[in-house]
Design a protein around this motif. Structure first.
Motif, PDB file in Angstrom:
ATOM      1  N   PRO A  37     -35.740  -3.916  17.972  1.00  0.00           N
ATOM      2  CA  PRO A  37     -34.892  -5.065  18.301  1.00  0.00           C
ATOM      3  C   PRO A  37     -33.614  -5.045  17.498  1.00  0.00           C
ATOM      4  CG  PRO A  37     -36.773  -5.740  16.957  1.00  0.00           C
ATOM      5  CD  PRO A  37     -37.009  -4.312  17.353  1.00  0.00           C
ATOM      6  N   ALA A  38     -32.490  -5.449  18.145  1.00  0.00           N
ATOM      7  CA  ALA A  38     -31.207  -5.474  17.445  1.00  0.00           C
ATOM      8  C   ALA A  38     -31.227  -6.551  16.374  1.00  0.00           C
ATOM      9  CB  ALA A  38     -30.083  -5.752  18.447  1.00  0.00           C
ATOM     10  N   ALA A  39     -30.511  -6.277  15.290  1.00  0.00           N
ATOM     11  CA  ALA A  39     -30.404  -7.271  14.229  1.00  0.00           C
ATOM     12  C   ALA A  39     -29.672  -8.502  14.755  1.00  0.00           C
ATOM     13  CB  ALA A  39     -29.643  -6.673  13.038  1.00  0.00           C
ATOM     14  N   ALA A  40     -30.178  -9.659  14.375  1.00  0.00           N
ATOM     15  CA  ALA A  40     -29.574 -10.901  14.855  1.00  0.00           C
ATOM     16  C   ALA A  40     -28.183 -11.075  14.246  1.00  0.00           C
ATOM     17  CB  ALA A  40     -30.470 -12.077  14.488  1.00  0.00           C
ATOM     18  N   ASP A  41     -27.263 -11.626  15.049  1.00  0.00           N
ATOM     19  CA  ASP A  41     -25.954 -11.965  14.520  1.00  0.00           C
ATOM     20  C   ASP A  41     -26.101 -13.112  13.524  1.00  0.00           C
ATOM     21  OD1 ASP A  41     -24.220 -10.160  16.041  1.00  0.00           O
ATOM     22  OD2 ASP A  41     -24.861 -11.302  17.786  1.00  0.00           O
ATOM     23  N   THR A  42     -25.240 -13.107  12.512  1.00  0.00           N
ATOM     24  CA  THR A  42     -25.334 -14.083  11.438  1.00  0.00           C
ATOM     25  C   THR A  42     -24.368 -15.233  11.672  1.00  0.00           C
ATOM     26  OG1 THR A  42     -25.892 -12.322   9.873  1.00  0.00           O
ATOM     27  CG2 THR A  42     -25.137 -14.418   8.946  1.00  0.00           C
ATOM     28  N   PRO A  43     -24.842 -16.470  11.716  1.00  0.00           N
ATOM     29  CA  PRO A  43     -23.932 -17.603  11.901  1.00  0.00           C
ATOM     30  C   PRO A  43     -22.835 -17.612  10.841  1.00  0.00           C
ATOM     31  CG  PRO A  43     -26.207 -18.316  12.122  1.00  0.00           C
ATOM     32  CD  PRO A  43     -26.256 -16.904  11.631  1.00  0.00           C
ATOM     33  N   GLY A  44     -21.598 -17.809  11.291  1.00  0.00           N
ATOM     34  CA  GLY A  44     -20.459 -17.872  10.383  1.00  0.00           C
ATOM     35  C   GLY A  44     -19.827 -16.531  10.071  1.00  0.00           C
ATOM     36  N   ASP A  45     -20.476 -15.438  10.471  1.00  0.00           N
ATOM     37  CA  ASP A  45     -19.952 -14.099  10.183  1.00  0.00           C
ATOM     38  C   ASP A  45     -19.206 -13.581  11.411  1.00  0.00           C
ATOM     39  OD1 ASP A  45     -19.405 -11.593   9.217  1.00  0.00           O
ATOM     40  OD2 ASP A  45     -21.447 -10.817   9.479  1.00  0.00           O
ATOM     41  N   PHE A  46     -17.915 -13.895  11.496  1.00  0.00           N
ATOM     42  CA  PHE A  46     -17.078 -13.444  12.609  1.00  0.00           C
ATOM     43  C   PHE A  46     -15.632 -13.459  12.138  1.00  0.00           C
ATOM     44  CE2 PHE A  46     -17.391 -18.016  12.846  1.00  0.00           C
ATOM     45  CZ  PHE A  46     -16.138 -18.451  13.234  1.00  0.00           C
ATOM     46  N   ASP A  47     -14.715 -12.991  12.991  1.00  0.00           N
ATOM     47  CA  ASP A  47     -13.332 -12.808  12.565  1.00  0.00           C
ATOM     48  C   ASP A  47     -12.370 -13.881  13.076  1.00  0.00           C
ATOM     49  OD1 ASP A  47     -13.803 -10.331  11.149  1.00  0.00           O
ATOM     50  OD2 ASP A  47     -14.104  -9.405  13.110  1.00  0.00           O
ATOM     51  N   PHE A  48     -12.575 -14.361  14.295  1.00  0.00           N
ATOM     52  CA  PHE A  48     -11.646 -15.340  14.855  1.00  0.00           C
ATOM     53  C   PHE A  48     -12.306 -16.026  16.045  1.00  0.00           C
ATOM     54  CE2 PHE A  48     -10.930 -11.387  17.105  1.00  0.00           C
ATOM     55  CZ  PHE A  48     -10.666 -11.736  18.421  1.00  0.00           C
ATOM     56  N   TYR A  49     -11.585 -16.982  16.619  1.00  0.00           N
ATOM     57  CA  TYR A  49     -12.075 -17.691  17.806  1.00  0.00           C
ATOM     58  C   TYR A  49     -11.251 -17.323  19.034  1.00  0.00           C
ATOM     59  CZ  TYR A  49     -14.788 -21.103  15.022  1.00  0.00           C
ATOM     60  OH  TYR A  49     -15.697 -21.721  14.193  1.00  0.00           O
ATOM     61  N   VAL A  50     -11.892 -17.421  20.189  1.00  0.00           N
ATOM     62  CA  VAL A  50     -11.185 -17.434  21.464  1.00  0.00           C
ATOM     63  C   VAL A  50     -11.423 -18.795  22.112  1.00  0.00           C
ATOM     64  CG1 VAL A  50     -11.151 -16.545  23.827  1.00  0.00           C
ATOM     65  CG2 VAL A  50     -11.192 -14.956  21.917  1.00  0.00           C
ATOM     66  N   LEU A  51     -10.338 -19.511  22.390  1.00  0.00           N
ATOM     67  CA  LEU A  51     -10.425 -20.735  23.180  1.00  0.00           C
ATOM     68  C   LEU A  51     -10.258 -20.335  24.638  1.00  0.00           C
ATOM     69  CD1 LEU A  51     -10.500 -23.851  23.477  1.00  0.00           C
ATOM     70  CD2 LEU A  51      -7.991 -23.792  23.338  1.00  0.00           C
ATOM     71  N   HIS A  82     -13.724 -24.080  28.669  1.00  0.00           N
ATOM     72  CA  HIS A  82     -14.958 -23.337  28.937  1.00  0.00           C
ATOM     73  C   HIS A  82     -15.740 -23.187  27.644  1.00  0.00           C
ATOM     74  CE1 HIS A  82     -16.961 -19.434  30.695  1.00  0.00           C
ATOM     75  NE2 HIS A  82     -17.836 -20.271  30.183  1.00  0.00           N
ATOM     76  N   GLY A  83     -15.035 -22.810  26.572  1.00  0.00           N
ATOM     77  CA  GLY A  83     -15.731 -22.694  25.297  1.00  0.00           C
ATOM     78  C   GLY A  83     -14.805 -22.277  24.182  1.00  0.00           C
ATOM     79  N   LEU A  84     -15.309 -22.401  22.971  1.00  0.00           N
ATOM     80  CA  LEU A  84     -14.644 -21.883  21.767  1.00  0.00           C
ATOM     81  C   LEU A  84     -15.580 -20.830  21.213  1.00  0.00           C
ATOM     82  CD1 LEU A  84     -12.190 -22.225  19.818  1.00  0.00           C
ATOM     83  CD2 LEU A  84     -13.673 -23.726  18.456  1.00  0.00           C
ATOM     84  N   TRP A  85     -15.172 -19.559  21.307  1.00  0.00           N
ATOM     85  CA  TRP A  85     -16.092 -18.446  21.095  1.00  0.00           C
ATOM     86  C   TRP A  85     -15.776 -17.686  19.809  1.00  0.00           C
ATOM     87  CZ3 TRP A  85     -14.761 -16.271  26.585  1.00  0.00           C
ATOM     88  CH2 TRP A  85     -15.258 -17.155  27.567  1.00  0.00           C
ATOM     89  N   PRO A  86     -16.703 -17.641  18.849  1.00  0.00           N
ATOM     90  CA  PRO A  86     -16.542 -16.739  17.711  1.00  0.00           C
ATOM     91  C   PRO A  86     -16.471 -15.289  18.195  1.00  0.00           C
ATOM     92  CG  PRO A  86     -18.237 -18.375  17.263  1.00  0.00           C
ATOM     93  CD  PRO A  86     -17.909 -18.476  18.732  1.00  0.00           C
ATOM     94  N   SER A 131     -23.725 -21.738  18.045  1.00  0.00           N
ATOM     95  CA  SER A 131     -24.748 -21.359  17.074  1.00  0.00           C
ATOM     96  C   SER A 131     -24.284 -20.243  16.150  1.00  0.00           C
ATOM     97  CB  SER A 131     -26.025 -20.920  17.802  1.00  0.00           C
ATOM     98  OG  SER A 131     -25.785 -19.766  18.590  1.00  0.00           O
ATOM     99  N   CYS A 132     -23.231 -19.521  16.544  1.00  0.00           N
ATOM    100  CA  CYS A 132     -22.710 -18.424  15.724  1.00  0.00           C
ATOM    101  C   CYS A 132     -21.538 -18.849  14.837  1.00  0.00           C
ATOM    102  CB  CYS A 132     -22.262 -17.261  16.614  1.00  0.00           C
ATOM    103  SG  CYS A 132     -23.605 -16.527  17.575  1.00  0.00           S
ATOM    104  N   SER A 133     -21.120 -20.108  14.958  1.00  0.00           N
ATOM    105  CA  SER A 133     -19.942 -20.574  14.225  1.00  0.00           C
ATOM    106  C   SER A 133     -20.222 -20.859  12.764  1.00  0.00           C
ATOM    107  CB  SER A 133     -19.390 -21.841  14.891  1.00  0.00           C
ATOM    108  OG  SER A 133     -20.306 -22.928  14.736  1.00  0.00           O
ATOM    109  N   GLY A 134     -21.495 -21.068  12.415  1.00  0.00           N
ATOM    110  CA  GLY A 134     -21.828 -21.480  11.060  1.00  0.00           C
ATOM    111  C   GLY A 134     -21.641 -22.971  10.841  1.00  0.00           C
ATOM    112  N   LEU A 135     -21.354 -23.724  11.891  1.00  0.00           N
ATOM    113  CA  LEU A 135     -21.115 -25.158  11.813  1.00  0.00           C
ATOM    114  C   LEU A 135     -22.289 -25.927  12.412  1.00  0.00           C
ATOM    115  CD1 LEU A 135     -17.405 -25.194  13.082  1.00  0.00           C
ATOM    116  CD2 LEU A 135     -18.176 -25.277  10.699  1.00  0.00           C
ATOM    117  N   GLU A 136     -22.419 -27.170  12.022  1.00  0.00           N
ATOM    118  CA  GLU A 136     -23.345 -28.066  12.691  1.00  0.00           C
ATOM    119  C   GLU A 136     -22.781 -28.415  14.073  1.00  0.00           C
ATOM    120  OE1 GLU A 136     -26.361 -29.104  11.622  1.00  0.00           O
ATOM    121  OE2 GLU A 136     -26.050 -27.664   9.990  1.00  0.00           O
TER     122      GLU A 136
END
Length: 231
Positions: A37-51, A82-86, A131-136
């Motif tokens: 199984p692939a390692a799960a992505d870590t919440p808050g670990d990303f570079d930027f957002y796409v609106l 549509h979304g705010l995507w990490p 869920s990937c943003s690291g935010l509540e």
């Protein structure tokens, strides 16, 4: 056959057999690791957002009135969130482990319906991206609203009474003109075979415009696309 020649032939066969064994073990190892199984992505670990701003009339042409609020309600919608995507510089995290998945409160869902006019969309965006943003959840959707409010929609797209054909580059140019600091390298228009679907704008974690090479490369390459009218 001379004794030395037979020994040389045996040596060649042994080397070939050894190589076959090594390659077989290597293939087995590669197959085994690929099955892990692939390692799960870590919440808050990303570079930027796409609106991502969806052109609601295109969406509603595809869905009919099955989406009751967005497509069948009394309010007409033009561009909606549509979304705010990490995002990573290459690729993006999705469906991160953000703790218990008991859902988000109904009042929080309802609070977003003026900019994301679909309860199922709000819930999906939290599961897949928030869920990937690291935010509540409340903080993530507050940031989503801030991102929406930070982008000025060009006045010609606030309401569109008639069907028009537009060049994707012209739509990009209109957004760039309306939003100081936004560059061509930080915005991309997406389309299907004939219609404009979304405008995607890259933003830093503190919602400043920024470049995003991978997102820009995936922009619509059509010379002209349709924009159905706002009903």
């Amino acid at each position: 056959m001379p004794h030395g020649s037979r020994r040389s032939v045996l040596t060649v066969h042994r080397i070939a057999a050894l190589r076959g064994l090594v390659f077989g073990l290597l293939a087995l190892f590669v197959g085994w690791t690929a099955a892990l199984p692939a390692a799960a992505d870590t919440p808050g670990d990303f570079d930027f957002y796409v609106l991502s701003l969806s052109w609601s009339p295109t969406y509603c042409q595809d869905r009919g009135r099955s989406d009751r609020i967005q497509c069948g309600g009394p309010r007409p919608f033009a561009f909606v969130v549509h979304g705010l995507w990490p995002q990573y510089e290459r690729g993006s995290p999705r469906n991160c482990d953000a703790g218990p998945r008991s859902g988000i409160p109904r009042r929080l869902v309802d609070s977003m319906l003026d900019v994301m006019p679909s309860p199922s969309l709000v819930r999906h965006q939290w599961r897949a991206h928030g869920s990937c943003s690291g935010l509540e959840p409340a903080d993530y959707f507050d940031l989503t609203r801030q991102a929406h409010d930070a982008v000025r929609i060009p006045k010609q797209f606030v309401d569109l009474p008639d069907f028009v054909n537009v060049a994707p580059q012209a739509v990009e140019a209109a957004f760039i003109a309306a939003n100081p600091g936004l560059k061509a390298s930080g915005i991309a228009v997406s389309c299907d075979s004939r219609r404009l679907k979304e405008v995607r704008i890259c933003m830093t974690k503190d919602l400043q415009f920024r470049a995003c090479a991978e997102v820009d490369r995936k922009a619509c390459r059509a010379k002209s696309v349709g924009m159905p009218p706002v009903r």
